[in-house]
Design a protein around this motif. Structure first.
Motif, PDB file in Angstrom:
ATOM      1  N   ASN A  95       0.851  -1.194   0.000  1.00  0.00           N
ATOM      2  CA  ASN A  95       0.000   0.000   0.000  1.00  0.00           C
ATOM      3  C   ASN A  95       0.886   1.243   0.000  1.00  0.00           C
ATOM      4  N   ASN A 108      -4.768   6.719  -0.046  1.00  0.00           N
ATOM      5  CA  ASN A 108      -4.100   5.742  -0.897  1.00  0.00           C
ATOM      6  C   ASN A 108      -3.701   6.363  -2.226  1.00  0.00           C
ATOM      7  N   LYS A 111      -1.557   0.835  -5.274  1.00  0.00           N
ATOM      8  CA  LYS A 111      -1.545  -0.425  -4.536  1.00  0.00           C
ATOM      9  C   LYS A 111      -1.069  -1.559  -5.439  1.00  0.00           C
TER      10      LYS A 111
END
Length: 328
Positions: A95, A108, A111
């Motif tokens: 991540n 985020n 990923k």
């Protein structure tokens, strides 16, 4: 910032760098008058390489633990060994995120999530990293595969269905609740595609005797390696395997039975089996039974010819179903 997960385990300190190699299988050949040309193939398996630091006993403030509780290096080394020995595929997740101080939340950015196997790992202990341990890890992408098995009905000569055994693309559950009539062999066959994986499945669940599971019992499920039964449990598993075989769908097959000349003679004589009611347990009137009864008659001073005549009379009389004259 980065979070590195190997399966469900969060690495406490993210590596300083990671190398991702997208391999190919292209080849080149030389053609007459054309020179070298490319043969473009399907992409190869992706590999990941990185080095991590595992605190031996120091609880660093920058280290992150999934449960919030410090775990020593031995905990992670034992986990790596388990992944390697069992050959268990797992999810490798990276991540990439940034921390927003105002909202105290992670945002985020990108990923990586790929199913991999642990190819090898190297444990390095040096004065430079003391008292911590450095581990170099090599991961390789894992692609599931299997063998297509077609079940054919020999009576109608048609394909009833097709299934995929081995490494299938179906999702393997994390747990399974045992139902009445289940066996560990049948569970491994159903969920993992191979009944021979039941022994390592038993080891995963700390089951000393794979033949003893109970309804309602919750089993941990992982795609473990197939193996043969340990010698100590092979004899015990015979009855369980027979039960599992009865519970699986049967196929129509052609059975060939070998009959010896003596057996053929006995079958010709005894078209229908009669039962000896004078015995504690009723048994078929076979050639072996006749031999034992002849000995009994000889012991009682009765001739064998008289005995054979009586037996022949019983055989000829199809309405009679038992012999009551002779006693043990």
């Amino acid at each position: 910032m980065y979070d590195f997960y190997m399966g469900k385990v969060l690495l406490p300190i993210s590596p300083s760098k990671m190398q991702t190699v997208i391999n190919n299988q292209n080849k080149t050949i030389n053609l007459m008058n054309e020179g070298e040309v490319n043969l473009v193939k399907e992409p190869g398996l992706t590999t990941f390489k990185f080095d991590i630091i595992l605190p031996l006993y120091t609880n660093y403030p920058f280290a992150r633990y999934k449960s919030g509780i410090f775990q020593p290096a031995g905990y992670y080394l034992a986990y790596f060994e388990k992944l390697k020995v069992n050959g268990t595929p797992f999810e490798f997740i990276v991540n990439r995120f940034k921390y927003d101080p105002s909202t105290k939340a992670k945002q985020n950015i990108m990923k990586t999530n790929m199913r991999v196997v642990l190819e090898n790992y190297t444990v390095i202990e040096s004065v430079d990293n003391a008292p911590d341990i450095e581990v170099s890890i090599d991961l390789k992408e894992y692609i599931k595969y299997g063998t297509i098995v077609k079940e054919i009905d020999t009576k109608t000569n048609t394909v009833k269905n097709s299934v995929v055994n081995g490494a299938t693309n179906k999702t393997i559950p994390n747990t399974y609740t045992v139902k009445k009539g289940d066996t560990l062999w049948a569970i491994a066959k159903k969920l993992l595609g191979d009944g021979a994986k039941c022994w390592n499945l038993a080891k995963l669940n700390n089951i000393s005797n794979p033949n003893r599971i109970r309804p309602g019992q919750v089993l941990k499920i992982q795609d473990v390696k197939a193996t043969t039964a340990p010698a100590s449990t092979a004899a015990k598993s015979t009855s369980t395997n027979n039960t599992a075989a009865k519970s699986t769908p049967t196929k129509s097959t052609t059975t060939v039975k070998t009959i010896t000349p003596s057996a053929a003679k006995a079958n010709a004589l005894l078209k229908n089996p009669f039962l000896i009611s004078s015995y504690d347990r009723q048994i078929p009137l076979t050639e072996g039974t006749l031999d034992r009864l002849r000995k009994v008659e000889a012991k009682n001073n009765k001739s064998a010819s008289t005995f054979d005549d009586a037996v022949q009379k019983i055989i000829n009389n199809r309405n009679k179903t038992s012999v009551k004259r002779f006693r043990r």
